[in-house]
Scaffold this active site. Structure first.
Site, PDB file in Angstrom:
ATOM      1  N   ASN A 103       0.823  -1.212   0.000  1.00 45.72           N
ATOM      2  CA  ASN A 103       0.000   0.000   0.000  1.00 45.72           C
ATOM      3  C   ASN A 103       0.855   1.260   0.000  1.00 45.72           C
ATOM      4  O   ASN A 103       0.512   2.251  -0.650  1.00 45.72           O
ATOM      5  CB  ASN A 103      -0.963  -0.026   1.186  1.00 45.72           C
ATOM      6  CG  ASN A 103      -2.192  -0.874   0.865  1.00 45.72           C
ATOM      7  OD1 ASN A 103      -2.393  -1.276  -0.278  1.00 45.72           O
ATOM      8  ND2 ASN A 103      -2.999  -1.168   1.861  1.00 45.72           N
TER       9      ASN A 103
ATOM     10  N   CYS B  88      24.630  10.434 -11.966  1.00 48.39           N
ATOM     11  CA  CYS B  88      23.368  10.880 -12.572  1.00 48.39           C
ATOM     12  C   CYS B  88      22.220  11.078 -11.589  1.00 48.39           C
ATOM     13  O   CYS B  88      21.553  12.117 -11.613  1.00 48.39           O
ATOM     14  CB  CYS B  88      22.933   9.887 -13.653  1.00 48.39           C
ATOM     15  SG  CYS B  88      24.047   9.885 -15.052  1.00 48.39           S
TER      16      CYS B  88
ATOM     17  N   LYS C 204      22.422  14.189  -9.189  1.00 52.75           N
ATOM     18  CA  LYS C 204      22.498  15.411  -9.996  1.00 52.75           C
ATOM     19  C   LYS C 204      21.142  15.733 -10.636  1.00 52.75           C
ATOM     20  O   LYS C 204      20.657  16.871 -10.553  1.00 52.75           O
ATOM     21  CB  LYS C 204      23.565  15.215 -11.091  1.00 52.75           C
ATOM     22  CG  LYS C 204      23.561  16.242 -12.202  1.00 52.75           C
ATOM     23  CD  LYS C 204      24.659  15.963 -13.206  1.00 52.75           C
ATOM     24  CE  LYS C 204      24.298  14.935 -14.264  1.00 52.75           C
ATOM     25  NZ  LYS C 204      23.290  15.359 -15.236  1.00 52.75           N
TER      26      LYS C 204
END
Ligand SMILES: NC(=O)c1ccc[n+]([C@@H]2O[C@H](COP(=O)([O-])OP(=O)(O)OC[C@H]3O[C@@H](n4cnc5c(N)ncnc54)[C@H](O)[C@@H]3O)[C@@H](O)[C@H]2O)c1
Length: 440
Positions: free
Chosen positions: A215, A269, A272
């Site tokens: 949930n 990545c 950033k």
């Protein structure tokens, strides 16, 4: 089988009528006389597509009955399924009052009801309850039962959704049986065999926890999609199209990827681009608390490991694995580098082994990042995992590389903090093993 279903709400009525449709003799129990009366008339007390017909068919053929009297329902019953409400208290905790009352009703009914021929009766919770409820509330109710009855308890969470409850009941994502009692697991496996799912047999607490994970994840998905929509709309982007294509990636996006507890995310990545997205939101005066919380949550993972080490008598730490994931030497925003930096700052002796990282070969942004964070990396690096472990009292393991696992097995350091989650039972068995989201 003869089955007593406690609670004739959404879950209970669907369960009772669904099992009756499979030829079981089912008696629904509710404290609400109106709901009981409706079922007796062959009508569902809740609105769910197809449920009126299912209840009507069960009542008409005599396999589905209803009562307010628990003792009547327990008469000769093999199984009790608890489907009572578990609402929030004003403080957000789970109100188990209905569950306790139903358990007490069952316990009292055992004094007067006739046991089934086998003498064995399974008391099974289908309501959503916090981990520990089975061990601390359900099982203790039946430590002492009248002669003729043997009771086993279990957690078997229900995954139906309102609005498609009947269809979901007959086509669940999985059948999860949480019990330490093989007899209960056997009864439940037979009861739900018609669903054609191989039951997942787990301990009670895992079965209880699973429903919360499901949930919470569904809720998080909704908020994630909505936050994407909020930011992208400010840039004239149709987030529906973005998310439609997003969902086509079943390798990284809609997949088990990134869904194992472990250490923080990092690399060149993810942090950033998340920061960049947060900036876009700020620039447009938009609130994106889930995304903000994601960065904050990531920082907490690093801090948690640091706190654990600082709070212990450890002074000498071996870090096995430095880059943010295996098979790369990219150290940019690796949370392991940050951990090493903070440990050194706090005066710990740190030895690092990484199968790929070679300071002589680091260049560009990667080199600049390491020089700023760990200027003496060359001196900290060990040539082998054995060298890094030599004399250390704590191993922080961020890789499951075979050489590292073998060295750990041989050296058995007093404490292993497993950031990888993939070390294998032989390492997990050592006394000082600690996982981040699990216990060995
Ligand atoms: N609604 C859903 O979609 C759904 C799906 C999966 C799991 N769950 C969980 O299942 C549980 C039940 O949910 P629901 O939506 O069916 O609740 P509900 O409120 O619709 O029904 C609960 C019923 O239990 C009855 N009850 C209370 N005390 C009782 C007692 N001592 N004996 C007999 N009956 C008693 C109430 O009168 C009520 O009719 C909750 O824990 C919920 O979190 C709900």
């Amino acid at each position: 089988m003869r089955i007593a279903v406690f609670g004739l709400g959404y879950v209970g009525t669907v369960t009772a009528a669904g099992l009756a449709s499979r030829g079981h003799e089912v008696c629904g129990v509710d404290v609400d006389e109106v709901k009981v009366a409706l079922v007796r008339q062959g009508r569902s007390p809740v609105v769910e597509p197809g449920l009126d017909d299912l209840v009507d068919a069960g009542v008409a053929s005599g396999v589905l009955t209803a009562t307010t009297d628990a003792a009547q329902a327990l008469e000769g019953a093999d199984v009790s399924l608890l489907c009572v409400g578990t609402p929030s208290t004003p403080h957000g905790s789970t109100d188990l009052a209905y569950l306790r009352r139903a358990l007490d009703d069952i316990r009292a009914a055992l004094e007067v009801a006739r046991p089934p021929e086998s003498g064995f009766h399974a008391v099974v919770v289908r309501s959503t309850v916090p981990p520990g409820t089975g061990d601390e509330v359900v099982a203790p109710t039946f430590t002492d039962v009248p002669a003729g009855w043997q009771i086993g308890t279990a957690m078997c969470p229900e995954f139906l959704r309102e609005g498609s409850g009947v269809a979901d009941f007959f086509d669940p994502p999985f059948v999860v049986l949480g019990s330490g009692d093989a007899r209960v697991r056997d009864v439940l496996a037979r009861l739900f065999a018609f669903l054609g799912r191989e039951p997942r047999e787990v301990d009670v607490r895992s079965a209880e926890a699973l429903k919360y994970a499901c949930n919470a994840f569904h809720a998080t998905k909704v908020s994630f999609a909505n936050e994407m929509g909020r930011v992208f709309r400010a840039y004239g982007v149709d987030a529906r199209e973005v998310m439609r294509i997003f969902c086509e990636d079943t390798v990284l996006n809609i997949s088990p990827a990134y869904l194992q507890p472990g250490f923080a995310f990092g690399g060149s990545c993810l942090p950033k681009d998340l920061r960049s997205l947060l900036h876009m939101a700020r620039a447009n005066d938009l609130d994106v608390p889930l995304l903000v919380g994601t960065l904050r949550s990531n920082e907490l993972v690093v801090r948690d490991v640091l706190d654990r080490i600082v709070a212990s008598p450890a002074r000498s730490v071996a870090m096995l694995g430095l880059s943010f994931k295996s098979d790369t030497d990219d150290l940019r925003e690796s949370p392991n580098v940050e951990l090493a930096e903070r440990l050194l700052g706090k005066g710990f002796e740190v030895r690092i082994y990484d199968p790929i990282v070679n300071p002589q070969r680091l260049t560009g942004a990667n080199l600049r990042y390491v020089e700023a964070r760990l200027p003496h990396l060359g001196r900290l690096l060990a040539a082998t995992p054995e060298d890094a472990l030599d004399g250390s009292d704590t191993a922080i393991v961020a890789t499951s590389e075979p050489a590292v696992v073998a060295a750990l097995r041989a050296a058995l350091p007093p404490r292993v903090i497993d950031l990888s989650g993939r070390l294998g039972v032989d390492v997990e068995r050592i006394a000082g093993y600690e996982g981040l989201g699990w216990t060995a």
